[in-house]
Design an enzyme around this catalytic site. Structure first.
Site, PDB file in Angstrom:
ATOM      1  N   HIS A  46      -3.097  -2.963  -4.666  1.00  0.00           N
ATOM      2  CA  HIS A  46      -2.679  -4.064  -3.797  1.00  0.00           C
ATOM      3  C   HIS A  46      -3.387  -5.353  -4.182  1.00  0.00           C
ATOM      4  O   HIS A  46      -4.404  -5.358  -4.870  1.00  0.00           O
ATOM      5  CB  HIS A  46      -2.968  -3.734  -2.330  1.00  0.00           C
TER       6      HIS A  46
ATOM      7  N   ASP B 143      -5.025  -8.505  -2.118  1.00  0.00           N
ATOM      8  CA  ASP B 143      -5.456  -8.831  -0.764  1.00  0.00           C
ATOM      9  C   ASP B 143      -4.605  -9.951  -0.167  1.00  0.00           C
ATOM     10  O   ASP B 143      -4.383 -10.990  -0.800  1.00  0.00           O
ATOM     11  CB  ASP B 143      -6.923  -9.296  -0.764  1.00  0.00           C
TER      12      ASP B 143
ATOM     13  N   HIS C 288      -6.048  -4.245  -7.106  1.00  0.00           N
ATOM     14  CA  HIS C 288      -7.171  -3.316  -7.143  1.00  0.00           C
ATOM     15  C   HIS C 288      -6.889  -2.102  -6.265  1.00  0.00           C
ATOM     16  O   HIS C 288      -5.963  -2.102  -5.447  1.00  0.00           O
ATOM     17  CB  HIS C 288      -8.483  -3.994  -6.731  1.00  0.00           C
TER      18      HIS C 288
ATOM     19  N   ARG D 162     -17.448  -7.730   2.218  1.00  0.00           N
ATOM     20  CA  ARG D 162     -16.520  -8.531   1.411  1.00  0.00           C
ATOM     21  C   ARG D 162     -16.236  -9.870   2.067  1.00  0.00           C
ATOM     22  O   ARG D 162     -16.009  -9.955   3.274  1.00  0.00           O
ATOM     23  CB  ARG D 162     -15.198  -7.783   1.236  1.00  0.00           C
TER      24      ARG D 162
END
Length: 304
Positions: A120, A122, A280, A295
């Site tokens: 995907h 983000d 990723h 993150r």
């Protein structure tokens, strides 16, 4: 020491390392990823030249890796904000003392993984798309829990020419309702969609800084929105299989190993990646071991 050739085509030269300014970058695969040596990311919060070197390497290699980074949460946020504004995630939320910093914790009490262990990009379900992210490992299993990244510039470049012609001008929808929202009660799911309506993006986007063409479909993509034209559909029955088969084929390109790099985490390891040119996948092979990550996700100033 070897110098890397330009990677504007998405296929870097076969070299092992380069030096840009004060930073040594060790290339990890032939297509994507470099590990940086001799740099403390906390220093780049206030050092414009150092940050410029890091950003140039990011645009070149698409994902950067570092070990032994002991910056604070405030420094994590400050470094990420140099790339662009941060946003809270509507489902996972963020650290109350450090807006924009998301805690991603998994262990014995959390067995279900949702959309981390799928290729995907983000936030592609937003109209204003994600520029990139900075992810730091706090705690990880002794083995397992790796993350993989994919060069989607190369994925586009190596498509057959007739597929490139077919997808030119096509657009697709990306949905948080059909992904993160799918497990919610129907009222909450509809509320989430009202807050974040399905976003529409080009199937092939142009990277705003490098000018590269990028294959921009992933696991958040639900369907092609302008496939049904006389050029594509002879009879009504062509519609669903024609569009869905093409989309499935395009999404499957992220699974090709030649476009990938895989990173083994250690505490205080960091990955910085460009969401505009990569996908990723967080490998979920470690349950019930503990994996704790933090993150910060950066966003672009305008939609594509």
């Amino acid at each position: 020491m070897n110098q890397v050739a330009s990677t504007g085509t998405g296929a870097p030269a076969l070299v092992r390392s380069e030096v840009l300014g004060s930073i040594k970058a060790e290339q990890l695969t032939c297509s994507i990823g470099a590990q940086l040596h001799g740099v403390d990311l906390a220093d780049s919060v206030h050092d414009d030249d150092l940050f410029a070197e890091i950003k140039a390497l990011l645009l070149r290699h698409k994902v950067l890796f570092l070990r032994d980074q002991t910056f604070t949460r405030a420094e994590h946020v400050a470094f990420a904000e140099r790339f662009g504004p941060l946003r809270n995630h509507p489902v996972t939320g963020s650290d109350p003392d450090h807006p924009g910093l998301v805690h991603i914790h998994h262990g014995p009490d959390v067995k279900r993984m949702q959309y981390e262990n799928a290729f995907h990009t983000d936030g592609s379900w937003r109209e204003d798309t994600s520029m990139g992210a900075v992810l730091r490992c706090v705690e990880c299993p002794p083995v397992g829990g790796d993350t993989m990244w994919v060069n989607m510039v190369q994925a586009y470049e190596r498509l057959p020419e007739h597929i490139k012609t077919q997808i030119e001008g096509l657009r697709s929808r990306h949905s948080i309702e059909a992904s993160f929202g799918a497990v919610l009660p129907i009222e909450q799911r509809h509320k989430l969609k009202a807050q974040f309506p399905d976003a529409e993006h080009p199937v092939v986007r142009i990277h705003p800084e490098t000018g590269e063409k990028v294959l921009y479909v992933n696991s958040f993509t639900t369907h092609l929105v302008n496939f049904v034209t006389p050029d594509h559909v002879r009879f009504g029955q062509d519609y669903a299989p024609g569009a869905s088969d093409l989309l499935h084929y395009l999404i499957s390109q992220a699974r090709i190993p030649e476009y990938q790099v895989r990173w083994r985490w250690q505490p205080n390891s960091v990955a910085i990646w460009d969401n505009r040119s990569t996908q990723h996948y967080a490998v979920y092979d470690y349950w019930p071991a503990v994996r704790k990550m933090e993150r910060a996700e950066m966003f672009e100033e305008k939609s594509i």
